[in-house]
Design an enzyme around this catalytic site. Structure first.
Site, PDB file in Angstrom:
ATOM      1  N   CYS A 119       0.833  -1.200   0.000  1.00  0.00           N
ATOM      2  CA  CYS A 119       0.000   0.000   0.000  1.00  0.00           C
ATOM      3  C   CYS A 119       0.869   1.252   0.000  1.00  0.00           C
ATOM      4  CB  CYS A 119      -1.018  -0.024   1.129  1.00  0.00           C
ATOM      5  SG  CYS A 119      -0.361  -0.421   2.765  1.00  0.00           S
ATOM      6  N   ARG A 120       0.677   2.154   0.986  1.00  0.00           N
ATOM      7  CA  ARG A 120       1.292   3.477   0.864  1.00  0.00           C
ATOM      8  C   ARG A 120       2.706   3.571   1.404  1.00  0.00           C
ATOM      9  NH1 ARG A 120      -4.369   5.637   3.001  1.00  0.00           N
ATOM     10  NH2 ARG A 120      -5.394   5.963   0.983  1.00  0.00           N
TER      11      ARG A 120
END
Lengths: 218, 218
Positions: free
Chosen positions: A178-179
Site C-alpha cells: 500500500c502506501r
DNA sequence: TAAGTATTCAATATATCTATTGAATACTTG
DNA sequence: CAAGTATTCAATAGATATATTGAATACTTA
C-alpha cells in the site's frame, strides 16, 4: 556579512525547513501526497483533520517548498514538489525506524496483531518477481493506483477485496502493498486473506519507496 | 491497536525526532560534534550559547538518540551517536542547499565576499589528489584535526596561518577545508592566502562529508 | 574531607505552534 | 450575473519551545 551572521542565516533557514516537517499531521499529509496529488478534501478524508486545519498545514508545506498547488475546477490539488524531497523523506523514515526503539516496538506490535510480521522487502520482491510465481496486490484506493503503481500489480482496493476473492490464486504467493511502512491497508489484507487460506505476505514498504528505488537504479 | 492509534503513534514518534533537529542552535551543535567529541565548554566556546542553554540543547539531542555523553575527569564529552545519523544530517543539508533558493543566495554572497566562490568538490579533489599537484590544508582547530582528518591533509589552524606561511608552496594548488559547507574558516583562509598570491581554493564541503563518502564507497 | 570544578536543574517570562471557530474569498457553473 | 462550491483567512485560546536566571549537583583533586 560577518561570520556569525552568515552562520545564523544558514542555520535559521535550515531549521525553518526542518520545522515544516516536525509535525505528525504534516508527516501524514506528506505520506498521502507521495501517492500522487490530492485535493484538500482528499487530505481531509484520510487524515480526519478539519478543512481549515488541513489547509493551514498544506500552506506551511507550500511556503517551505515541500508541496506545490494546482487549481482545477472547484478543487486545489496539492502534490510533492519533486522526487528529491521524497527521497529525503524516506531517508528520514528509514533512519527513524532503525534507530528509534520505540517506533520499532509499535510497528512490531501492529504487525503481530495482523500476522503480517513476515514482510517481504523490495529486494525479496525483485527476486520473487523474476521467478514469476507471485501475484502483486495493490490495496490502495483505485485513484492512487491510477496515478502510479508497481509494475505488474493488480488493483484491488480494500473495499472490493471480498468481491474479488475468486480472482486471487490459491497456489501462487500473494504480496500485498500500500502506501508505505506506516500504512495498514496491506496488514488488513494479509489478515483477511491468510485466514481464508491464501499464501499472502505484505511488502515491508510501499509504492513511493519502490518508485524512488526505480529512479535511483536507472 | 486500532489503525488510527497506530498511525498516530508512529507519526508522533517520528515528529519528535524531527523536532529535535528543528532548531538552529542544535543544528550548529550537531555540526560541531560531527568534527569529533566536544565537552559542553567546547560547544559553548564555538556557539556562544550560555552553559545552561547549551546543556539543555544537548539534553534534547541526547533524549532523542542523536548524541551520546561520556564523562571523563571534570568534563562531559558529547558526540554523535553514529555515522548513520551523520549521513542523514548531510542528506538534509544537501537537499536544503539545492532546493531553498534563499540559502543558496546567502551562501553565494558569503563566498563572493571571500573570493571563495570557485570551490572544489569532493569529486574534483579526488582527481586533483591523484595528479599529486595539490596541497590539502585543514584549517580547523588542531583538536579537530587530531580526532580525524582527510588523508594527506596538513593541519594549519587559522590562528597559526600567518606563522606558517613559509611552509606553504607557491607553485602547487592549495585546497583549504574545514567543518562543512557552513564553516567559514576555509573562506577566511582563501581570502588571506589568495591576497598574498597563493593559488588557493576552498573545498565545497568539509571533513564530515569526506568521512561519510569514504564509508559509503568502501 | 573541603574547596573547586564543569555541568545540570528548576523556575519563569517570552515567543512560537496548533486546532478551532466563524467568516470571507475566489472560483465555477447554470 | 447570481448561486453554489472548495478553499482560505483572521482571530484566539491553549499548548509547547526557548533563553535566562540563580542555584544545586556530582565530581575531582589537593
Amino acid at each position: 556579512m560577518k561570520s556569525r551572521e552568515f552562520k545564523n542565516a544558514m542555520y535559521d533557514g535550515l531549521a525553518r525547513l526542518i520545522k515544516a516537517l516536525a509535525n505528525p499531521n504534516r508527516l501524514e499529509i506528506i505520506e498521502m501526497l507521495s501517492q500522487g496529488e490530492k485535493s484538500v478534501e482528499g487530505v481531509v478524508k484520510t487524515t480526519g483533520l478539519s478543512f481549515a486545519n488541513a489547509s493551514q498545514h498544506l500552506q506551511v508545506l507550500k511556503n517551505n517548498n515541500i508541496v506545490k498547488a494546482r487549481k482545477d475546477g472547484y478543487y486545489v490539488y496539492y502534490s510533492l514538489v519533486n522526487d528529491d524531497f521524497l527521497a529525503l523523506y524516506q531517508h528520514v523514515i528509514k533512519y527513524a525506524m532503525s534507530e528509534i526503539a520505540e517506533l520499532e516496538k509499535i510497528m512490531n506490535r501492529q504487525r503481530d496483531d495482523n500476522k503480517s510480521n513476515d514482510a517481504v522487502s523490495l529486494d525479496d520482491l525483485e527476486i520473487m518477481v523474476n521467478g514469476q510465481n507471485v501475484m502483486l496486490l495493490d490495496v490502495r484506493p483505485s485513484s492512487e493506483y491510477e496515478s502510479g503503481h508497481i509494475t505488474g500489480a493488480m488493483s484491488v482496493p480494500m473495499g472490493e477485496l471480498m468481491e474479488k476473492l475468486k480472482v486471487l490464486p490459491r497456489e501462487k504467493e500473494i504480496v500485498a502493498y500500500c502506501r508505505g511502512p506506516f500504512c495498514v491497508l496491506a496488514d488488513e489484507a494479509v489478515k483477511i486473506l491468510s485466514e481464508k487460506g491464501y499464501k499472502i505476505r505484505r511488502l515491508d514498504e510501499g509504492y513511493p519507496e519502490w518508485k524512488i528505488r526505480q529512479l535511483q537504479t536507472n
